[in-house]
Design an enzyme around this catalytic site. Structure first.
Site, PDB file in Angstrom:
ATOM      1  N   ASN A   6       1.000  -0.943  -0.130  1.00 29.85           N
ATOM      2  CA  ASN A   6       0.016  -0.179   0.032  1.00 29.85           C
ATOM      3  C   ASN A   6       0.654   1.504  -0.269  1.00 29.85           C
ATOM      4  O   ASN A   6       1.624   1.630   1.098  1.00 29.85           O
ATOM      5  CB  ASN A   6      -0.956  -0.244   1.149  1.00 29.85           C
ATOM      6  CG  ASN A   6      -2.429  -0.240   1.097  1.00 29.85           C
ATOM      7  OD1 ASN A   6      -3.121  -1.246   1.978  1.00 29.85           O
ATOM      8  ND2 ASN A   6      -2.884  -0.739   0.181  1.00 29.85           N
ATOM      9  N   ASN A  59      -8.985   8.505   0.529  1.00 32.78           N
ATOM     10  CA  ASN A  59      -8.513   7.219  -0.653  1.00 32.78           C
ATOM     11  C   ASN A  59      -8.228   8.340  -1.740  1.00 32.78           C
ATOM     12  O   ASN A  59      -8.555   9.001  -1.804  1.00 32.78           O
ATOM     13  CB  ASN A  59     -10.172   6.497  -0.581  1.00 32.78           C
ATOM     14  CG  ASN A  59     -10.183   5.251   0.350  1.00 32.78           C
ATOM     15  OD1 ASN A  59      -9.273   4.635   0.836  1.00 32.78           O
ATOM     16  ND2 ASN A  59     -11.334   6.442   0.870  1.00 32.78           N
ATOM     17  N   CYS A  68      -7.071   3.386   8.002  1.00 30.12           N
ATOM     18  CA  CYS A  68      -6.436   2.418   7.088  1.00 30.12           C
ATOM     19  C   CYS A  68      -5.077   1.470   8.109  1.00 30.12           C
ATOM     20  O   CYS A  68      -4.724   2.364   8.475  1.00 30.12           O
ATOM     21  CB  CYS A  68      -5.966   2.684   5.475  1.00 30.12           C
ATOM     22  SG  CYS A  68      -4.917   2.297   4.337  1.00 30.12           S
ATOM     23  N   GLY A  69      -4.865   0.770   8.067  1.00 31.48           N
ATOM     24  CA  GLY A  69      -4.037  -0.032   9.152  1.00 31.48           C
ATOM     25  C   GLY A  69      -2.435  -0.274   9.147  1.00 31.48           C
ATOM     26  O   GLY A  69      -1.890   0.474   9.198  1.00 31.48           O
ATOM     27  N   GLU A 193     -10.627  -2.512  -3.204  1.00 28.55           N
ATOM     28  CA  GLU A 193     -10.230  -1.741  -1.303  1.00 28.55           C
ATOM     29  C   GLU A 193     -11.529  -0.184  -2.469  1.00 28.55           C
ATOM     30  O   GLU A 193     -11.327   0.112  -3.884  1.00 28.55           O
ATOM     31  CB  GLU A 193      -9.725  -1.000  -1.505  1.00 28.55           C
ATOM     32  CG  GLU A 193      -9.492  -0.410  -0.183  1.00 28.55           C
ATOM     33  CD  GLU A 193      -7.942  -0.306   0.618  1.00 28.55           C
ATOM     34  OE1 GLU A 193      -7.533   0.482   0.747  1.00 28.55           O
ATOM     35  OE2 GLU A 193      -7.010  -0.834  -0.179  1.00 28.55           O
ATOM     36  N   CYS A 203      -4.038  -5.396   2.915  1.00 24.91           N
ATOM     37  CA  CYS A 203      -4.506  -4.521   2.719  1.00 24.91           C
ATOM     38  C   CYS A 203      -4.646  -4.634   4.325  1.00 24.91           C
ATOM     39  O   CYS A 203      -4.822  -5.983   4.776  1.00 24.91           O
ATOM     40  CB  CYS A 203      -5.948  -4.513   2.803  1.00 24.91           C
ATOM     41  SG  CYS A 203      -7.850  -3.938   3.453  1.00 24.91           S
ATOM     42  N   GLY A 204      -4.348  -4.010   5.698  1.00 23.32           N
ATOM     43  CA  GLY A 204      -3.837  -4.258   6.781  1.00 23.32           C
ATOM     44  C   GLY A 204      -5.180  -4.379   7.915  1.00 23.32           C
ATOM     45  O   GLY A 204      -5.212  -5.584   8.153  1.00 23.32           O
ATOM     46  N   THR A 205      -6.232  -3.610   7.550  1.00 26.00           N
ATOM     47  CA  THR A 205      -7.394  -4.262   8.612  1.00 26.00           C
ATOM     48  C   THR A 205      -7.453  -5.013   7.675  1.00 26.00           C
ATOM     49  O   THR A 205      -8.681  -5.874   8.333  1.00 26.00           O
ATOM     50  CB  THR A 205      -7.988  -2.345   8.237  1.00 26.00           C
ATOM     51  OG1 THR A 205      -8.515  -2.143   7.168  1.00 26.00           O
ATOM     52  CG2 THR A 205      -7.452  -1.851   9.014  1.00 26.00           C
TER      53      THR A 205
END
Length: 212
Positions: A6, A59, A68-69, A193, A203-205
């Site tokens: 990311n 975003n 956003c993780g 996303e 995508c961390g979360t």
């Protein structure tokens, strides 16, 4: 900065505020090929309390997201580099405040997320190749779809369809497709996303939602 693929345009909040960035500005900066190119824009500023920093995340389409993780991990690291917060800090976001740390001289950061509410099963019917669909909120909403073969998923087409599913309400959700990986006990994930409206490399979360 990049967190597991990311990538983000990071902005010093002491110099500019989130309110100064219009959706058009954000889309222009994040546009790949004609702008800097990124999955999102992040404003990192001093927090409201001692030993804290504030993250505001947008975003790439200009919409504001609560969390956003990977952006939070990058914000934690940048806050230390800029001297906004100590190595152990509290990171304030639109989704809440989290404990984080970034050790000096290391290119890694850690974030202690809040307790995740128990996942639910939305009223969405799986299609061929999908075995289960669940819903979990990790700061932002995630639809987790267990599939037989990740490579066989038409991620953009199916991801867009699920992201806007009526059962999720007008806000929709991120869509994380997961499947068992070649190494026993591990899983692979691909993400559609929202707010980017395309596949992102991490995508961390979403990874936390998938684990739950």
């Amino acid at each position: 900065m990049t967190g597991s693929g990311n990538d983000f345009v990071m902005v010093d909040g002491r110099i500019t505020s989130p309110e100064q960035w219009t959706p058009e500005d954000i889309r222009s900066v994040c546009a790949r090929g004609v702008g800097i190119g990124a999955d999102g824009l992040v404003v990192v500023a001093p927090g409201s309390a001692p030993d804290s920093a504030r993250m505001t995340y947008f975003n790439s389409d200009g919409s504001r997201a609560a969390m956003c993780g990977n952006a939070a991990l990058c914000s934690t690291r940048l806050a230390v580099l800029l001297g906004l917060a100590p190595e152990r800090m509290r990171l304030e976001t639109d989704a809440g405040t989290y404990e984080g740390r970034a050790l000096a001289g290391a290119d890694r950061a850690q974030l202690h997320l809040a307790t995740v509410p128990a996942p639910t099963v939305p009223r969405i019917t799986p299609v061929d190749g999908e075995s289960r669909i669940g819903f979990a909120t990790v700061g932002v909403p995630h639809l987790v779809v267990i599939v037989e073969n990740l490579d066989a998923v038409d991620l953009v087409l199916r991801g867009r369809e699920l992201r806007h599913a009526a059962a999720l309400g007008p806000a929709g959700a991120n869509v994380n497709f997961i499947a068992p990986a070649a190494v026993r006990g591990t899983w692979a994930m691909r993400t559609y996303e929202r707010g980017i409206e395309a596949e992102t490399l991490a995508c961390g979360t979403g990874a936390v939602a998938a684990a739950c």
